[in-house]
Write an enzyme that holds these catalytic residues in place. Structure first.
Site, PDB file in Angstrom:
ATOM      1  N   ASN A  88       0.743  -1.009  -0.077  1.00 35.47           N
ATOM      2  CA  ASN A  88      -0.081   0.182  -0.101  1.00 35.47           C
ATOM      3  C   ASN A  88       0.746   1.202   0.256  1.00 35.47           C
ATOM      4  O   ASN A  88       1.979   1.288   0.447  1.00 35.47           O
ATOM      5  CB  ASN A  88      -0.866   0.040   1.317  1.00 35.47           C
ATOM      6  CG  ASN A  88      -1.873  -1.176   1.236  1.00 35.47           C
ATOM      7  OD1 ASN A  88      -2.085  -1.712   0.356  1.00 35.47           O
ATOM      8  ND2 ASN A  88      -2.306  -1.654   2.481  1.00 35.47           N
ATOM      9  N   HIS A 105       5.931  -0.462  -2.357  1.00 35.47           N
ATOM     10  CA  HIS A 105       5.246   0.034  -3.764  1.00 35.47           C
ATOM     11  C   HIS A 105       5.598   1.544  -3.635  1.00 35.47           C
ATOM     12  O   HIS A 105       4.776   2.285  -4.346  1.00 35.47           O
ATOM     13  CB  HIS A 105       3.879  -0.540  -4.284  1.00 35.47           C
ATOM     14  CG  HIS A 105       4.218  -1.877  -4.619  1.00 35.47           C
ATOM     15  ND1 HIS A 105       2.957  -2.492  -4.710  1.00 35.47           N
ATOM     16  CD2 HIS A 105       5.088  -2.606  -5.170  1.00 35.47           C
ATOM     17  CE1 HIS A 105       3.354  -3.824  -5.331  1.00 35.47           C
ATOM     18  NE2 HIS A 105       4.700  -3.795  -5.418  1.00 35.47           N
ATOM     19  N   CYS A 132      11.945  20.539  -7.852  1.00 30.25           N
ATOM     20  CA  CYS A 132      12.518  19.470  -6.892  1.00 30.25           C
ATOM     21  C   CYS A 132      13.349  20.480  -5.759  1.00 30.25           C
ATOM     22  O   CYS A 132      14.407  21.405  -6.194  1.00 30.25           O
ATOM     23  CB  CYS A 132      13.441  18.678  -7.478  1.00 30.25           C
ATOM     24  SG  CYS A 132      14.635  17.700  -6.290  1.00 30.25           S
ATOM     25  N   GLU A 199     -11.676 -12.976   0.780  1.00 30.89           N
ATOM     26  CA  GLU A 199     -12.137 -14.095   0.021  1.00 30.89           C
ATOM     27  C   GLU A 199     -10.851 -14.861  -0.292  1.00 30.89           C
ATOM     28  O   GLU A 199      -9.701 -14.159  -0.312  1.00 30.89           O
ATOM     29  CB  GLU A 199     -12.931 -13.632  -1.292  1.00 30.89           C
ATOM     30  CG  GLU A 199     -11.928 -12.854  -2.122  1.00 30.89           C
ATOM     31  CD  GLU A 199     -12.902 -11.739  -3.023  1.00 30.89           C
ATOM     32  OE1 GLU A 199     -14.112 -11.859  -3.013  1.00 30.89           O
ATOM     33  OE2 GLU A 199     -12.355 -10.863  -3.588  1.00 30.89           O
ATOM     34  N   ALA A 215     -10.632  -7.854   7.384  1.00 28.54           N
ATOM     35  CA  ALA A 215      -9.231  -8.006   8.308  1.00 28.54           C
ATOM     36  C   ALA A 215      -9.508  -7.181   9.627  1.00 28.54           C
ATOM     37  O   ALA A 215      -8.901  -7.441  10.504  1.00 28.54           O
ATOM     38  CB  ALA A 215      -8.154  -6.866   7.331  1.00 28.54           C
TER      39      ALA A 215
HETATM   40  C1  BV8 Z   1       8.323  -5.727 -11.353  1.00 26.42           C
HETATM   41  C2  BV8 Z   1       1.319   1.129  -6.683  1.00 26.42           C
HETATM   42  C3  BV8 Z   1      10.709  -6.158 -12.275  1.00 26.42           C
HETATM   43  C4  BV8 Z   1       0.557   1.975  -7.849  1.00 26.42           C
HETATM   44  C5  BV8 Z   1       1.127  -1.089  -7.426  1.00 26.42           C
HETATM   45  C6  BV8 Z   1       3.398 -11.712 -15.842  1.00 26.42           C
HETATM   46  C7  BV8 Z   1       3.586 -12.575 -14.775  1.00 26.42           C
HETATM   47  C8  BV8 Z   1       4.117 -12.095 -13.652  1.00 26.42           C
HETATM   48  C9  BV8 Z   1       4.627 -11.086 -13.238  1.00 26.42           C
HETATM   49  C10 BV8 Z   1       4.392 -10.062 -14.329  1.00 26.42           C
HETATM   50  C11 BV8 Z   1       3.915 -10.421 -15.565  1.00 26.42           C
HETATM   51  N1  BV8 Z   1       3.645  -9.345 -16.556  1.00 26.42           N
HETATM   52  C12 BV8 Z   1       4.406  -8.233 -15.573  1.00 26.42           C
HETATM   53  C13 BV8 Z   1       4.529  -8.576 -14.441  1.00 26.42           C
HETATM   54  C14 BV8 Z   1       5.255  -8.101 -13.412  1.00 26.42           C
HETATM   55  C15 BV8 Z   1       4.367  -7.107 -12.944  1.00 26.42           C
HETATM   56  C16 BV8 Z   1       2.984  -7.750 -12.536  1.00 26.42           C
HETATM   57  O1  BV8 Z   1       3.009  -8.388 -11.424  1.00 26.42           O
HETATM   58  N2  BV8 Z   1       1.724  -7.850 -13.132  1.00 26.42           N
HETATM   59  C17 BV8 Z   1       0.610  -8.503 -12.815  1.00 26.42           C
HETATM   60  C18 BV8 Z   1      -0.626  -7.559 -13.225  1.00 26.42           C
HETATM   61  C19 BV8 Z   1       0.766  -9.751 -13.573  1.00 26.42           C
HETATM   62  N3  BV8 Z   1       4.952  -6.537 -11.541  1.00 26.42           N
HETATM   63  C20 BV8 Z   1       5.802  -5.182 -11.583  1.00 26.42           C
HETATM   64  O2  BV8 Z   1       5.763  -4.590 -12.605  1.00 26.42           O
HETATM   65  C21 BV8 Z   1       6.334  -4.999 -10.192  1.00 26.42           C
HETATM   66  N4  BV8 Z   1       7.724  -4.750 -10.920  1.00 26.42           N
HETATM   67  O3  BV8 Z   1       8.037  -6.746 -11.630  1.00 26.42           O
HETATM   68  O4  BV8 Z   1       9.579  -5.122 -11.773  1.00 26.42           O
HETATM   69  C22 BV8 Z   1      11.434  -6.697 -11.148  1.00 26.42           C
HETATM   70  C23 BV8 Z   1      10.895  -7.498 -10.170  1.00 26.42           C
HETATM   71  C24 BV8 Z   1      11.970  -7.920  -9.017  1.00 26.42           C
HETATM   72  C25 BV8 Z   1      13.234  -7.716  -9.291  1.00 26.42           C
HETATM   73  C26 BV8 Z   1      13.660  -6.996 -10.555  1.00 26.42           C
HETATM   74  C27 BV8 Z   1      12.785  -6.446 -11.538  1.00 26.42           C
HETATM   75  C28 BV8 Z   1       5.809  -3.670  -9.974  1.00 26.42           C
HETATM   76  C29 BV8 Z   1       4.286  -3.898  -9.348  1.00 26.42           C
HETATM   77  C30 BV8 Z   1       3.876  -2.634  -8.637  1.00 26.42           C
HETATM   78  C31 BV8 Z   1       2.598  -2.046  -9.130  1.00 26.42           C
HETATM   79  N5  BV8 Z   1       2.492  -0.980  -8.340  1.00 26.42           N
HETATM   80  N6  BV8 Z   1       0.928  -0.216  -6.720  1.00 26.42           N
HETATM   81  C32 BV8 Z   1      -0.487   2.497  -6.991  1.00 26.42           C
HETATM   82  O5  BV8 Z   1      -0.840   2.176  -5.799  1.00 26.42           O
HETATM   83  O6  BV8 Z   1      -1.218   3.165  -7.584  1.00 26.42           O
HETATM   84  S1  BV8 Z   1       0.454  -2.500  -7.778  1.00 26.42           S
HETATM   85  C33 BV8 Z   1      -1.136  -2.299  -6.886  1.00 26.42           C
HETATM   86  O7  BV8 Z   1      -1.799  -3.518  -7.104  1.00 26.42           O
HETATM   87  C34 BV8 Z   1      -1.042  -2.389  -5.220  1.00 26.42           C
HETATM   88  O8  BV8 Z   1       0.099  -1.625  -4.838  1.00 26.42           O
HETATM   89  C35 BV8 Z   1      -0.801  -3.787  -4.873  1.00 26.42           C
HETATM   90  O9  BV8 Z   1       0.568  -4.010  -4.763  1.00 26.42           O
HETATM   91  C36 BV8 Z   1      -1.296  -4.599  -6.109  1.00 26.42           C
HETATM   92  C37 BV8 Z   1      -2.338  -5.615  -5.692  1.00 26.42           C
HETATM   93  O10 BV8 Z   1      -3.126  -5.163  -5.086  1.00 26.42           O
HETATM   94  P1  BV8 Z   1      -3.843  -5.531  -3.616  1.00 26.42           P
HETATM   95  O11 BV8 Z   1      -2.942  -4.868  -2.874  1.00 26.42           O
HETATM   96  O12 BV8 Z   1      -3.636  -6.987  -3.591  1.00 26.42           O
HETATM   97  O13 BV8 Z   1      -5.354  -5.021  -3.954  1.00 26.42           O
HETATM   98  P2  BV8 Z   1      -6.295  -5.833  -4.731  1.00 26.42           P
HETATM   99  O14 BV8 Z   1      -7.253  -4.712  -4.897  1.00 26.42           O
HETATM  100  O15 BV8 Z   1      -5.666  -6.444  -5.769  1.00 26.42           O
HETATM  101  O16 BV8 Z   1      -6.897  -6.773  -3.683  1.00 26.42           O
HETATM  102  C38 BV8 Z   1      -7.281  -6.682  -2.509  1.00 26.42           C
HETATM  103  C39 BV8 Z   1      -7.908  -7.682  -1.949  1.00 26.42           C
HETATM  104  O17 BV8 Z   1      -8.310  -7.424  -0.276  1.00 26.42           O
HETATM  105  C40 BV8 Z   1      -8.800  -8.743  -2.576  1.00 26.42           C
HETATM  106  O18 BV8 Z   1      -8.459 -10.027  -2.522  1.00 26.42           O
HETATM  107  C41 BV8 Z   1     -10.066  -8.343  -1.591  1.00 26.42           C
HETATM  108  O19 BV8 Z   1     -10.942  -9.578  -1.562  1.00 26.42           O
HETATM  109  C42 BV8 Z   1      -9.364  -8.161  -0.289  1.00 26.42           C
HETATM  110  N7  BV8 Z   1     -10.317  -7.365   0.701  1.00 26.42           N
HETATM  111  C43 BV8 Z   1     -11.053  -6.132   0.339  1.00 26.42           C
HETATM  112  N8  BV8 Z   1     -11.598  -5.889   1.450  1.00 26.42           N
HETATM  113  C44 BV8 Z   1     -11.252  -6.777   2.509  1.00 26.42           C
HETATM  114  C45 BV8 Z   1     -10.390  -7.433   1.942  1.00 26.42           C
HETATM  115  N9  BV8 Z   1      -9.620  -8.351   2.818  1.00 26.42           N
HETATM  116  C46 BV8 Z   1      -9.775  -8.076   4.277  1.00 26.42           C
HETATM  117  N10 BV8 Z   1     -10.701  -7.175   4.678  1.00 26.42           N
HETATM  118  C47 BV8 Z   1     -11.509  -6.238   3.845  1.00 26.42           C
HETATM  119  N11 BV8 Z   1     -12.204  -5.638   4.319  1.00 26.42           N
END
Ligand code: BV8
Length: 224
Positions: A88, A105, A132, A199, A215
């Protein structure tokens, strides 16, 4: 007992912060490519600034919930044995009292200079921002890790995940890497793994135990 807690947008949901992938989530009405990639920023910096400026302003309207507070209490008990790794970009863990937090992130309340790399604390809008403060050039962007960019403190996180006895994921869909890969890394390093989520997530199958629910109820129960 060394504990790593990985948190996602779901831990802040009950504070009124929208998640990404739930209906009505942050990505609604926005294509991720347009607002959360370097290419999107280059293409339309004003759109991206408006997206993050609105989220930064909204932070002033919300506060930590019992889940954030329970993790801060856990840090009181465990001290350096606990590390919170959050995906987050909000500041709710810190406002609940957590000190040992890694924002892999980035953070809404910080800017980053594309010219000199400075990362000043930043609470105002970045659209039409002043230069800056470190180098004087007009190259400030949100200090947020976009898709395709390398997350922060990966070595520190890797060491904590491979060295912990218990790995807990709270409120994350397991959709984004490398964060979504940490449960498998923890399990292969001998840790017990627990998922607390509204979920089942995309990586629930890797956890020893999955508890579903909000949570704000599950985390205090875990910490009690
Ligand atoms: C990288 C900041 C290289 C921005 C974010 C193919 C396969 C695998 C990987 C990749 C691929 N193609 C591309 C990639 C890499 C890519 C990636 O993973 N893509 C995905 C879409 C496939 N990743 C990247 O690009 C990362 N960088 O890989 O660099 C590298 C890596 C390592 C070493 C060297 C080089 C960078 C990714 C960062 C992107 N930035 N955020 C912003 O905030 O605007 S991502 C953003 O979505 C969030 O920060 C978070 O990380 C991410 C996931 O979101 P969640 O936090 O899980 O939230 P979400 O809404 O999805 O889910 C909420 C959950 O909560 C749900 O399950 C829900 O049921 C639950 N919930 C809801 N209410 C409640 C609850 N649970 C409990 N209580 C509640 N009340």
């Amino acid at each position: 007992m060394r504990v790593v807690v990985l948190t996602g947008a779901g831990i802040s949901a009950e504070s009124g912060v929208r998640t990404f992938r739930d209906a009505g989530g942050l990505w609604e009405g926005h294509d991720v490519e347009d607002v959360a990639t370097p290419e999107g920023f280059t293409r339309d910096p004003e759109l991206v600034h408006r997206f993050y400026d609105a989220r930064r302003r909204a932070l002033t309207l919300v506060g930590p919930n019992p889940a954030h507070r329970a993790l801060a209490a856990l840090e009181e008990a465990l001290g350096e044995e606990l590390l919170v790794v959050t995906q987050n970009v909000d500041d709710l863990h810190e406002r609940a009292g957590s000190r040992r937090v890694v924002h892999m992130h980035g953070e809404l309340r910080r800017a980053r200079c594309e010219a000199c790399g400075a990362r000043p604390a930043w609470d105002a809008d970045l659209l039409d921002a002043p230069p800056c403060p470190a180098c004087g050039r007009a190259r400030l962007r949100p200090d947020v890790v976009w898709f395709g960019e390398v997350p922060y403190e990966l070595d520190r996180i890797h060491a904590a995940v491979t060295g912990c006895d218990l790995f807990v994921a709270v409120g994350t869909s397991g959709a984004v890497y490398p964060a979504a890969g940490y449960v498998a890394l923890a399990a292969s390093s001998g840790a017990r793994t627990l998922e607390l989520n509204l979920e089942p997530s995309e990586v629930s199958r890797y956890f020893d135990e999955v508890r579903t629910g909000p949570a704000a109820r599950l985390v205090p129960q875990l910490v009690a």
